[in-house]
Design an enzyme around this catalytic site. Sequence first.
Site, short mmCIF file in Angstrom:
data_model
loop_
_atom_site.label_atom_id
_atom_site.label_comp_id
_atom_site.label_asym_id
_atom_site.label_seq_id
_atom_site.Cartn_x
_atom_site.Cartn_y
_atom_site.Cartn_z
N SER A 1 4.11 -1.70 5.17
CA SER A 1 5.25 -0.94 4.93
C SER A 1 6.48 -2.00 4.99
O SER A 1 7.24 -1.80 4.36
CB SER A 1 5.39 0.13 5.86
OG SER A 1 4.24 0.97 5.89
N GLN B 1 -9.53 12.48 2.66
CA GLN B 1 -9.59 11.82 1.37
C GLN B 1 -8.79 12.63 -0.04
O GLN B 1 -8.37 11.81 -0.83
CB GLN B 1 -11.03 11.19 1.10
CG GLN B 1 -11.50 10.40 2.21
CD GLN B 1 -10.70 9.20 2.31
OE1 GLN B 1 -10.04 8.75 1.40
NE2 GLN B 1 -10.65 8.94 3.79
N ASP C 1 3.21 0.86 -1.38
CA ASP C 1 2.59 0.58 0.02
C ASP C 1 0.96 1.28 0.08
O ASP C 1 0.84 2.35 0.19
CB ASP C 1 3.32 1.28 1.17
CG ASP C 1 2.84 1.25 2.48
OD1 ASP C 1 1.74 0.60 2.75
OD2 ASP C 1 3.37 1.88 3.22
N ARG D 1 3.51 -0.65 17.23
CA ARG D 1 3.87 0.35 16.32
C ARG D 1 3.71 1.69 17.05
O ARG D 1 4.61 2.52 17.04
CB ARG D 1 3.19 0.43 15.08
CG ARG D 1 3.77 1.54 13.99
CD ARG D 1 3.26 1.48 12.80
NE ARG D 1 1.77 1.57 12.68
CZ ARG D 1 1.02 1.25 11.65
NH1 ARG D 1 1.67 1.05 10.54
NH2 ARG D 1 -0.38 1.47 11.68
N GLU E 1 -3.55 6.32 16.42
CA GLU E 1 -4.31 4.92 16.26
C GLU E 1 -4.49 4.16 17.43
O GLU E 1 -5.53 3.74 17.83
CB GLU E 1 -3.68 3.98 15.51
CG GLU E 1 -3.21 4.80 14.06
CD GLU E 1 -2.38 4.16 13.18
OE1 GLU E 1 -2.09 4.76 11.73
OE2 GLU E 1 -1.53 3.16 13.56
N1 LIG Z 1 5.94 -10.04 9.46
C1 LIG Z 1 6.00 -9.25 10.56
N2 LIG Z 1 6.04 -9.98 11.74
C2 LIG Z 1 6.05 -9.07 13.11
N3 LIG Z 1 5.70 -8.12 13.01
C3 LIG Z 1 5.29 -7.36 11.88
C4 LIG Z 1 5.63 -8.11 10.67
N4 LIG Z 1 5.21 -6.85 9.87
C5 LIG Z 1 4.96 -5.96 10.32
N5 LIG Z 1 5.24 -6.15 11.53
C6 LIG Z 1 5.15 -4.98 12.66
O1 LIG Z 1 3.81 -4.58 12.81
C7 LIG Z 1 3.77 -3.26 13.09
C8 LIG Z 1 2.91 -2.51 11.70
O2 LIG Z 1 3.63 -2.99 10.58
P1 LIG Z 1 3.61 -1.84 9.37
O3 LIG Z 1 4.34 -2.55 8.16
O4 LIG Z 1 3.73 -0.49 9.75
O5 LIG Z 1 2.07 -2.01 8.78
P2 LIG Z 1 0.98 -1.08 7.81
O6 LIG Z 1 1.81 -0.66 7.00
O7 LIG Z 1 0.34 -2.27 7.11
O8 LIG Z 1 0.30 -0.10 8.44
C9 LIG Z 1 5.00 -2.72 12.89
O9 LIG Z 1 5.42 -2.42 14.41
C10 LIG Z 1 5.90 -3.78 12.38
O10 LIG Z 1 7.28 -3.68 12.94
N1 LIG Z 2 -7.93 6.93 2.51
C1 LIG Z 2 -7.75 7.02 3.87
N2 LIG Z 2 -8.64 7.48 4.82
C2 LIG Z 2 -8.22 7.67 6.05
N3 LIG Z 2 -7.27 7.05 6.82
C3 LIG Z 2 -6.35 6.64 5.98
C4 LIG Z 2 -6.52 6.51 4.48
N4 LIG Z 2 -5.30 6.23 4.02
C5 LIG Z 2 -4.73 5.71 5.08
N5 LIG Z 2 -5.39 6.17 6.15
C6 LIG Z 2 -4.63 6.14 7.44
C7 LIG Z 2 -4.68 5.03 8.24
C8 LIG Z 2 -3.42 4.89 9.06
O1 LIG Z 2 -3.64 5.72 10.49
C9 LIG Z 2 -2.48 5.75 8.23
C10 LIG Z 2 -1.49 5.02 7.47
O2 LIG Z 2 -2.04 3.72 7.11
P1 LIG Z 2 -1.23 2.59 7.31
O3 LIG Z 2 -2.15 1.36 6.86
O4 LIG Z 2 -0.48 2.19 8.67
O5 LIG Z 2 -0.19 2.39 5.98
O6 LIG Z 2 -3.11 6.47 7.31
#
Ligand SMILES: Nc1ncnc2c1ncn2[C@@H]1O[C@H](COP(=O)(O)OP(=O)(O)O)[C@@H](O)[C@H]1O
Ligand SMILES: Nc1ncnc2c1ncn2[C@H]1C[C@H](O)[C@@H](COP(=O)(O)O)O1
Length: 222
Positions: free
Chosen positions: A26, A66, A90, A154, A159
């Site tokens: 994200s 799903q 994303d 986060r 989670e």
């Molecule tokens: N480049 C980065 N350096 C440090 N922390 C990061 C970075 N990118 C994301 N984070 C932190 O890691 C956590 C997860 O990021 P997020 O973008 O929500 O991950 P995802 O979308 O893959 O689940 C958040 O707390 C975010 O602020």
């Molecule tokens: N397809 C999926 N099945 C189960 N859980 C899922 C799926 N896609 C996303 N998720 C869950 C995993 C995380 O708890 C949140 C958001 O994903 P993130 O990688 O933090 O953007 O949804």
Amino acid sequence: MNLRDQYGIPKDAVITIAGTVGVGKSTMTNALAQALNFRTSFEKVDTNPYLDKFYADFERWSFHLQIYFLAERFKEQKRIFEYGGGFVQDRSIYEDTGIFAKMHYEKGTMTEVDYETYTNLFDAMVMTPYFPHPDLLIYLEGSLEDILARIETRGRPMEQQTPISYWEEMHGRYENWINSFNTCPVMRLNINDYDILSNGGSVEPIIEKIGYFMKQSRNLRK
Ligand SMILES: Nc1ncnc2c1ncn2[C@@H]1O[C@H](COP(=O)(O)OP(=O)(O)O)[C@@H](O)[C@H]1O
Ligand SMILES: Nc1ncnc2c1ncn2[C@H]1C[C@H](O)[C@@H](COP(=O)(O)O)O1
């Protein structure tokens, strides 16, 4: 000149960000979209009616979740198509089946019938010549330790309360999945090799790399 033009990234490009939960998709989506002046397509976590229930009881809710994600991502796909591209997305739709549904089926938290129903639906909707695939999938990778720390920071309770073994299993599956993924071009980025959050951090080296990958993949398609 803006960064998009400077590095030859087409206005109508669709870039999808893949990687395990908490890796930074994200954050990367926002940073790239802002730098490229693209629209974003996010997974909606807060308004997802199944996610909390799913984490509390995988067996009961994995199929429902799903189907929900598939419908949501398909609607987003339609929106991207209607705008004519110019998006950063994303999470890719391919991870739903290649990682999540498969993992829950193989770990016994989704029944065989549900898994077959789901994959049939997925294949009929997505793996068809009519479904537009992204121009580039950016795969974010990092160590399990770093990713667990990010999930913790986060702070989504559902989670944080999930056993570490779940994230460890997912981390291993992602590595195998990306090594055999060939539905669209892939660009790998290790989370220790870029800095987009600190003051001196910049997204430009990533945009430069994207431009290079896009040129290569468009040339290959000619
Ligand atoms: N480049 C980065 N350096 C440090 N922390 C990061 C970075 N990118 C994301 N984070 C932190 O890691 C956590 C997860 O990021 P997020 O973008 O929500 O991950 P995802 O979308 O893959 O689940 C958040 O707390 C975010 O602020
Ligand atoms: N397809 C999926 N099945 C189960 N859980 C899922 C799926 N896609 C996303 N998720 C869950 C995993 C995380 O708890 C949140 C958001 O994903 P993130 O990688 O933090 O953007 O949804």
